[in-house]
Design an enzyme around this catalytic site. Structure first.
Site, mmCIF file in Angstrom:
data_model
loop_
_atom_site.group_PDB
_atom_site.id
_atom_site.type_symbol
_atom_site.label_atom_id
_atom_site.label_comp_id
_atom_site.label_asym_id
_atom_site.label_seq_id
_atom_site.Cartn_x
_atom_site.Cartn_y
_atom_site.Cartn_z
ATOM 1 N N ASP A 293 0.852 -1.189 0.000
ATOM 2 C CA ASP A 293 0.000 0.000 0.000
ATOM 3 C C ASP A 293 0.888 1.239 0.000
ATOM 4 O OD1 ASP A 293 -2.220 1.632 0.096
ATOM 5 O OD2 ASP A 293 -2.902 0.998 2.065
ATOM 6 N N HIS A 294 0.328 2.333 -0.481
ATOM 7 C CA HIS A 294 1.039 3.605 -0.502
ATOM 8 C C HIS A 294 0.882 4.315 0.841
ATOM 9 C CE1 HIS A 294 0.720 3.776 -5.179
ATOM 10 N NE2 HIS A 294 1.875 3.256 -4.782
ATOM 11 N N TYR A 467 -4.862 4.847 0.323
ATOM 12 C CA TYR A 467 -5.970 4.055 -0.208
ATOM 13 C C TYR A 467 -5.647 3.255 -1.474
ATOM 14 C CZ TYR A 467 -7.760 8.133 2.334
ATOM 15 O OH TYR A 467 -7.934 9.150 3.239
ATOM 16 N N HIS A 468 -4.471 2.650 -1.541
ATOM 17 C CA HIS A 468 -4.116 1.887 -2.736
ATOM 18 C C HIS A 468 -3.607 0.484 -2.403
ATOM 19 C CE1 HIS A 468 -3.243 6.130 -4.507
ATOM 20 N NE2 HIS A 468 -4.526 5.822 -4.586
ATOM 21 N N PRO A 469 -4.345 -0.328 -1.640
ATOM 22 C CA PRO A 469 -3.877 -1.679 -1.312
ATOM 23 C C PRO A 469 -3.964 -2.611 -2.529
ATOM 24 C CG PRO A 469 -6.107 -1.367 -0.490
ATOM 25 C CD PRO A 469 -5.662 -0.042 -1.026
#
Length: 531
Positions: A293-294, A467-469
């Site tokens: 994730d980011h 919010y980038h899993p």
């Protein structure tokens, strides 16, 4: 009920797959299952600014997950908002349209994902895209996904870009063009001033008689006959039943939901499943592993100006005027995605591609907007695009209605903290440049002149996901991969995964457009098989 294809999850990948598959196979029936509600006429979804009221809370549109305590974040639990409803997270995100760097996809190919290099995936990005700028060698104009420039830009976004240029960063008019590096305005997934979610693009905007969307339908597990997927057990209206699939079952519940559903169905690490009381159908140790994730760090600055979004009497009067402007012309503040500008930068000049992404928000976004502040201000985010840290998704119990255990492993690898520190120092240079410094104001948790150790501690105390899993059902050509190169689950027949969980590594950008691309590719393979 029985359909040819049953797709569990109506997010970016599931909607793109369902819409295209129904279009290309008119003789086949497609069921698209979604736990949440319809979003076709939901004001908070269609209004671009509406997501600011959805992301902070566990409402009907948001799963609002929490992570397990993160040692790298001073023991804090991270917050993981995910979309619940038609369109999934594309219905509650900041609508930024970015694809990633071409080398991201060439890296996938080098890792064994043959056929997933940049030149392989580019046609599917173009096919999906309906860009108001028009078509060219890198863009599409006729695709279902609306992509547009912001109709109204806040003056503070111009101040940010001027400051970034003063700090030595070049302007970039198209982050999805020939070059990714630089700063500029983001294009957004909007059409006519309204959000264009994956559901709006592929389901509501292109209705098909052979596509049935079943909302408020909770998928509990995949139903198997031996090692063949034959349907999905659901709960709907308080009643359980099985929706059977004559051809294939597809998991498209996202990087958290898909591994959870697979494990609840008996596909996953055998010892973990047995400990949770789940009968093992197929021992697949990779299910739930490889979570990436980011991680994002924000500098919040409160200013006297009422031009940024905020809470004040003068600001309230301004908002009323902006609401009227939106009702009349679909422009103004309510057409904003808040994160209007940003950029892709390198933390060290020797890198082949940017490893940092900036989001400039024309509001005080503190703790995912869960901490409210009187007054007005802006937020400058920096996130680490290619973390070395890896995490996992595991079961908290055998019931798919129980939230999974989410462990992103933030800052587990020491290199990540140092890279994010360099990113934080770059944002300091931009904040201290005249175009932003001249606007005055006071930072909430940081200040100029902070030592490296103080910045590291600020990161541990305040950083969290942007919010980038991805990655929890990794694609690959090796036997340890969960899915093969056409996204079929290894060791199981008639079962695929079509969402961000299949990405072997994180792309260097927001993940909505790449997930839609994955849905487009899967639809082509599945349509060829049903022809």
């Amino acid at each position: 009920m029985e359909f040819d294809y049953v797709i569990a999850g109506a997010g970016s990948g599931g909607c793109a797959l369902a819409g295209r598959l129904a279009e290309r196979c008119p003789q086949a029936t497609v069921a698209l299952l979604e736990t949440g509600r319809t979003t076709e006429r939901n004001v908070l979804v269609n209004l671009p600014l509406g997501f600011a009221a959805v992301v902070p809370f566990k409402l009907g549109l948001n799963w609002a997950y929490a992570t397990v305590p993160q040692a790298g974040l001073a023991g804090r639990r991270g917050y993981q908002p995910r979309g619940r409803g038609m369109g999934g997270s594309s219905a509650i995100n900041a609508q930024i349209y970015t694809r990633g760097h071409p080398l991201d996809y060439d890296e996938w190919a080098a890792l064994g994902c043959t056929g997933w290099g940049w030149q392989d995936v580019l046609p599917y990005f173009i096919r999906a895209e309906g860009n108001t700028r028009g078509a060219d060698a890198l863009h599409g104009a006729d695709g279902p996904l609306g992509v547009a420039d912001l109709r109204t830009v806040n003056p503070f976004s111009h101040h940010f870009l001027a400051a970034a240029e003063q700090a030595g960063h070049a302007r970039n008019a198209d982050f999805n063009g020939v070059y990714q590096e630089g700063v500029g305005f983001y294009q957004v997934t909007q059409r006519d001033g309204k959000r264009c979610s994956a559901a709006q693009a592929y389901v509501y905007g292109r209705p098909r008689p052979n596509l049935v969307a079943l909302t408020e339908t909770h998928a509990r597990r995949v139903v198997f006959e031996g090692r063949q997927a034959v349907g999905v057990e659901i709960e709907r209206g308080g009643r359980r039943q099985v929706i059977r699939a004559r051809r294939e079952v597809v998991m498209a519940a996202g990087a958290f939901g898909t591994p959870q559903l697979l494990m609840c169905s008996g596909v996953g690490p055998a010892a973990h499943l047995q400990a949770q009381g789940v009968a093992v159908v197929h021992d697949a140790p990779g299910v739930g592993a490889n979570l990436q994730d980011h991680l994002d760090f924000i500098v919040n600055k409160k200013v006297a100006s009422t031009v940024p979004v905020g809470y004040s009497l003068r600001g309230g009067a301004h908002m009323l005027g902006q609401a009227w402007s939106y009702l009349r012309r679909r422009d103004g503040l309510f057409s904003s995605n808040v994160a209007e500008a940003g950029g892709f930068l390198k933390s060290t000049p020797d890198l082949a591609r940017p490893d940092l992404q900036l989001h400039f928000c024309v509001a005080l976004v503190d703790d995912h907007n869960r901490k409210m502040h009187l007054g007005h201000g802006y937020s400058l985010h920096v996130c680490l695009l290619r973390p070395a840290s890896r995490g996992s998704v595991t079961l908290a119990g055998p019931d798919a209605r129980t939230a999974p255990l989410i462990d992103p492993g933030f800052l587990k690898h020491p290199d990540d903290l140092e890279s994010l520190l360099r990113g934080a120092k770059i944002t300091r240079e931009i904040l201290d440049a005249p175009a932003l410094a001249g606007q005055g104001g006071r930072e909430l948790y940081t200040h100029s002149g902070m030592s490296d150790d103080a910045l590291r501690e600020a990161i541990r105390q305040h950083a969290d996901t942007i919010y980038h899993p991805v990655g929890t059902c990794r694609m690959g050509s090796d036997t340890a991969a969960v899915v093969d190169l056409q996204l079929r689950v290894r060791g199981i027949d008639r079962l695929r995964v079509v969402d961000a969980s299949v990405m072997p590594t994180l792309v260097g950008a927001n993940t909505n457009a790449p997930t839609i691309m994955i849905g487009e590719r899967a639809a082509e393979w599945m349509a060829a098989a049903c022809a």
